[in-house]
Write a protein that holds these residues in place. Sequence first.
Motif, mmCIF file in Angstrom:
data_model
loop_
_atom_site.group_PDB
_atom_site.id
_atom_site.type_symbol
_atom_site.label_atom_id
_atom_site.label_comp_id
_atom_site.label_asym_id
_atom_site.label_seq_id
_atom_site.Cartn_x
_atom_site.Cartn_y
_atom_site.Cartn_z
ATOM 1 N N ARG A 114 0.846 -1.184 0.000
ATOM 2 C CA ARG A 114 0.000 0.000 0.000
ATOM 3 C C ARG A 114 0.885 1.239 0.000
ATOM 4 N NH1 ARG A 114 -5.014 -1.318 1.331
ATOM 5 N NH2 ARG A 114 -5.522 0.697 2.231
ATOM 6 N N ARG A 115 0.443 2.252 -0.744
ATOM 7 C CA ARG A 115 1.242 3.472 -0.849
ATOM 8 C C ARG A 115 0.686 4.575 0.029
ATOM 9 N NH1 ARG A 115 2.178 6.889 -6.425
ATOM 10 N NH2 ARG A 115 -0.096 6.856 -6.432
ATOM 11 N N GLN A 116 1.581 5.263 0.722
ATOM 12 C CA GLN A 116 1.165 6.483 1.417
ATOM 13 C C GLN A 116 1.881 7.648 0.771
ATOM 14 O OE1 GLN A 116 -1.076 7.158 4.002
ATOM 15 N NE2 GLN A 116 -0.660 9.273 3.441
ATOM 16 N N ILE A 117 1.122 8.552 0.198
ATOM 17 C CA ILE A 117 1.700 9.791 -0.320
ATOM 18 C C ILE A 117 1.866 10.750 0.840
ATOM 19 C CG2 ILE A 117 1.235 11.800 -1.762
ATOM 20 C CD1 ILE A 117 0.108 9.964 -3.865
ATOM 21 N N LEU A 118 3.071 11.301 0.975
ATOM 22 C CA LEU A 118 3.434 12.109 2.136
ATOM 23 C C LEU A 118 3.249 13.598 1.887
ATOM 24 C CD1 LEU A 118 6.726 10.151 2.728
ATOM 25 C CD2 LEU A 118 4.648 9.920 4.097
ATOM 26 N N ALA A 162 -5.085 12.398 8.765
ATOM 27 C CA ALA A 162 -5.170 10.941 8.662
ATOM 28 C C ALA A 162 -5.640 10.314 9.971
ATOM 29 C CB ALA A 162 -3.817 10.367 8.255
ATOM 30 N N SER A 187 -6.436 9.399 -2.861
ATOM 31 C CA SER A 187 -6.753 8.454 -1.787
ATOM 32 C C SER A 187 -5.489 7.964 -1.091
ATOM 33 C CB SER A 187 -7.554 7.277 -2.346
ATOM 34 O OG SER A 187 -6.722 6.398 -3.076
ATOM 35 N N ASP A 188 -4.402 7.809 -1.856
ATOM 36 C CA ASP A 188 -3.143 7.407 -1.232
ATOM 37 C C ASP A 188 -2.579 8.517 -0.349
ATOM 38 O OD1 ASP A 188 -3.007 4.836 -2.195
ATOM 39 O OD2 ASP A 188 -1.888 5.372 -3.987
ATOM 40 N N GLY A 230 -5.120 8.489 2.915
ATOM 41 C CA GLY A 230 -5.333 7.262 3.678
ATOM 42 C C GLY A 230 -6.744 6.728 3.540
ATOM 43 N N LEU A 231 -7.312 6.901 2.337
ATOM 44 C CA LEU A 231 -8.664 6.420 2.078
ATOM 45 C C LEU A 231 -8.638 5.501 0.860
ATOM 46 C CD1 LEU A 231 -10.499 9.858 2.430
ATOM 47 C CD2 LEU A 231 -10.618 7.959 4.050
ATOM 48 N N SER A 232 -9.774 4.930 0.507
ATOM 49 C CA SER A 232 -9.855 4.156 -0.729
ATOM 50 C C SER A 232 -10.290 5.081 -1.857
ATOM 51 C CB SER A 232 -10.865 3.018 -0.575
ATOM 52 O OG SER A 232 -12.176 3.530 -0.533
ATOM 53 N N GLN A 258 -4.965 14.845 18.258
ATOM 54 C CA GLN A 258 -3.966 14.054 17.543
ATOM 55 C C GLN A 258 -2.615 14.343 18.163
ATOM 56 O OE1 GLN A 258 -4.147 11.676 14.994
ATOM 57 N NE2 GLN A 258 -1.983 11.388 15.534
ATOM 58 N N ARG A 283 6.729 11.794 8.947
ATOM 59 C CA ARG A 283 6.405 11.035 7.727
ATOM 60 C C ARG A 283 6.069 9.593 8.060
ATOM 61 N NH1 ARG A 283 10.682 14.297 5.399
ATOM 62 N NH2 ARG A 283 12.288 12.741 5.825
ATOM 63 N N LEU A 286 2.717 9.428 9.687
ATOM 64 C CA LEU A 286 1.675 9.633 8.677
ATOM 65 C C LEU A 286 1.423 8.334 7.921
ATOM 66 C CD1 LEU A 286 -0.217 11.290 6.894
ATOM 67 C CD2 LEU A 286 1.781 12.162 5.660
ATOM 68 N N THR A 287 2.496 7.634 7.595
ATOM 69 C CA THR A 287 2.356 6.344 6.921
ATOM 70 C C THR A 287 1.587 5.359 7.800
ATOM 71 O OG1 THR A 287 4.460 6.732 5.806
ATOM 72 C CG2 THR A 287 3.628 4.478 5.785
ATOM 73 N N ALA A 302 -0.607 6.103 10.237
ATOM 74 C CA ALA A 302 -2.006 6.515 10.367
ATOM 75 C C ALA A 302 -2.781 6.263 9.076
ATOM 76 C CB ALA A 302 -2.091 7.990 10.745
ATOM 77 N N GLY A 303 -2.090 6.447 7.939
ATOM 78 C CA GLY A 303 -2.791 6.342 6.666
ATOM 79 C C GLY A 303 -2.909 4.932 6.130
ATOM 80 N N ARG A 304 -1.852 4.140 6.288
ATOM 81 C CA ARG A 304 -1.815 2.871 5.568
ATOM 82 C C ARG A 304 -1.427 1.649 6.380
ATOM 83 N NH1 ARG A 304 -5.316 3.779 2.091
ATOM 84 N NH2 ARG A 304 -4.813 4.770 0.100
#
Lengths: 258, 258
Positions: free
Chosen positions: A84-88, A159, A200-201, A204-206, B86, B153, B156-157, B159-161
């Motif tokens: 899974r990818r998290q865009i920062l 997030a 979405s990435d 943190g959503l679809s 948060q 970062r 965030l990863t 929390a998001g993914r």
Amino acid sequence: VTEAFASLQPVQDVGTAHRLRLIRKLESIAKISPEERQAVLALPLRVREYGDAADIVREGESPPDSCLLLEGFLCRYKMSAGGRRQILSFHIPGDIPDLQSLFLDVMDHSLGTLAPSRVAFIPHVTIHAMLRDFPNLAAVFWRETLIDAAIFREWLTSAGRRTAHQRVAHVLCEVYVRLRAVGLHDGAGFNMPATQAELSDALGLSAVHVNRVLQDLRRSGLIRSHGKRIEIVDWPRLQQAGAFDPTYLHLHQGRPDV
Amino acid sequence: VTEAFASLQPVQDVGTAHRLRLIRKLESIAKISPEERQAVLALPLRVREYGDAADIVREGESPPDSCLLLEGFLCRYKMSAGGRRQILSFHIPGDIPDLQSLFLDVMDHSLGTLAPSRVAFIPHVTIHAMLRDFPNLAAVFWRETLIDAAIFREWLTSAGRRTAHQRVAHVLCEVYVRLRAVGLHDGAGFNMPATQAELSDALGLSAVHVNRVLQDLRRSGLIRSHGKRIEIVDWPRLQQAGAFDPTYLHLHQGRPDV
DNA sequence: CGCAGATTTGAATGCAATCAACACTGGTGG
DNA sequence: CCACCAGTGTTGATTGCATTCAAATCTGCG
């Protein structure tokens, strides 16, 4: 997907217009003296073109230079276990997305394009030399990395503790304000190259859910969108929907005396 | 809840042991010369004691100094619309949690205690003077703020993914490694002052869910815990459970030539 | 036109939140 | 010394937001 475009020859000449983009960016967060301005304009730039979805630097690498985005749209991202990818972060022209590599030699994340982009590379040694000669510029660049961190904090808050609706509205507000700060917006709207999957990435959503939330925002009359262009119809309500407070962007503030 | 303890008189004398904590921390991320070491040790410290759950700096304020944590446990946090908190980062002795205020005059988040703590304040002007006299220290402090950003970062990863199990395991790994880097761990375990509710605010989960995940980790034989102390029973599996890769902490690396 | 990527829609599932008690713990004061 | 009490940890039942899966449009572009 394709990195074919990345193999083009480096170009040596960069128009002054492109160099001014960095100045404009720096001036959006601090004051710059004429001499400092000259020093920045004199930086040697090695330019490369990238296609869509191309990696510029990858996690684990130790790049010898930092890069300045001239045109296009970039993101920094991490891959988590499970692919899974998290865009920062998103990056717009004028940004130096991997300025941190000046002092952190190993990349802990990757940097890639979300649209065809023109990128200028500046050797670390050159930047170090400039910062040594112009201590006030060091303060400005340091400040730039601190604002970068402030944006991470805000995204972490999104997030962790914001609803899907808030997250989507919030990121739209942020991109608009940042583009506007450097004059790259387009009236009440702006060009948003990221697809819904990429959004979405970042949030943190679809992708499916982002799609539904965007439809809600359109139905509610907060935004409008044709293709990649997003127009903000009701700024106050969009801001409210995203609980957006631009303080964290630390724009337009004077430079503290160093 | 109570800020009564915060009203104690500032104390002027700080033991060398406390000052060495900062040195130890800086040496965990960069090399320090003897002269630089002297300069850091000579910093004037104004010490204050805080009770549990006390605010040190609040969002919106413009503090005239940065603070160094001597003893205790701090966190930075934001309140989101709807009163949800948060937590953005945890801080252990030796950390300078609001170093960013050196260049960002308005706080975009708050800083508070998660346990009774002893904090030393250092005026910005003093730090600026030191960094001017010792440019290599400026590089070290800048690097410190960049590592700060790298941790954001990573969070965030998470929390998001990352799943709830991964997030909990990951944060335990991080706190352990960071404590160990400055010698504040306790064998295979460490003191974790944060409550489960506070952990949940850091991870973007509910307190109930954090509780259940912790029970899973205990049942699976990855950790053990009595009171505030957490013992790591199976480090490899805990690391795997959290997809933890310490690269982002950028520990023990030499300083690039500036 | 045809194709690939992107967006949209619907249905079913699931992870974690929420709500509500209850148990435990450490510190305080009677 | 013990009773109390607030904060913390634990458990069970229910709910819901967002995910996942799957398939159908739509769009831009060669």
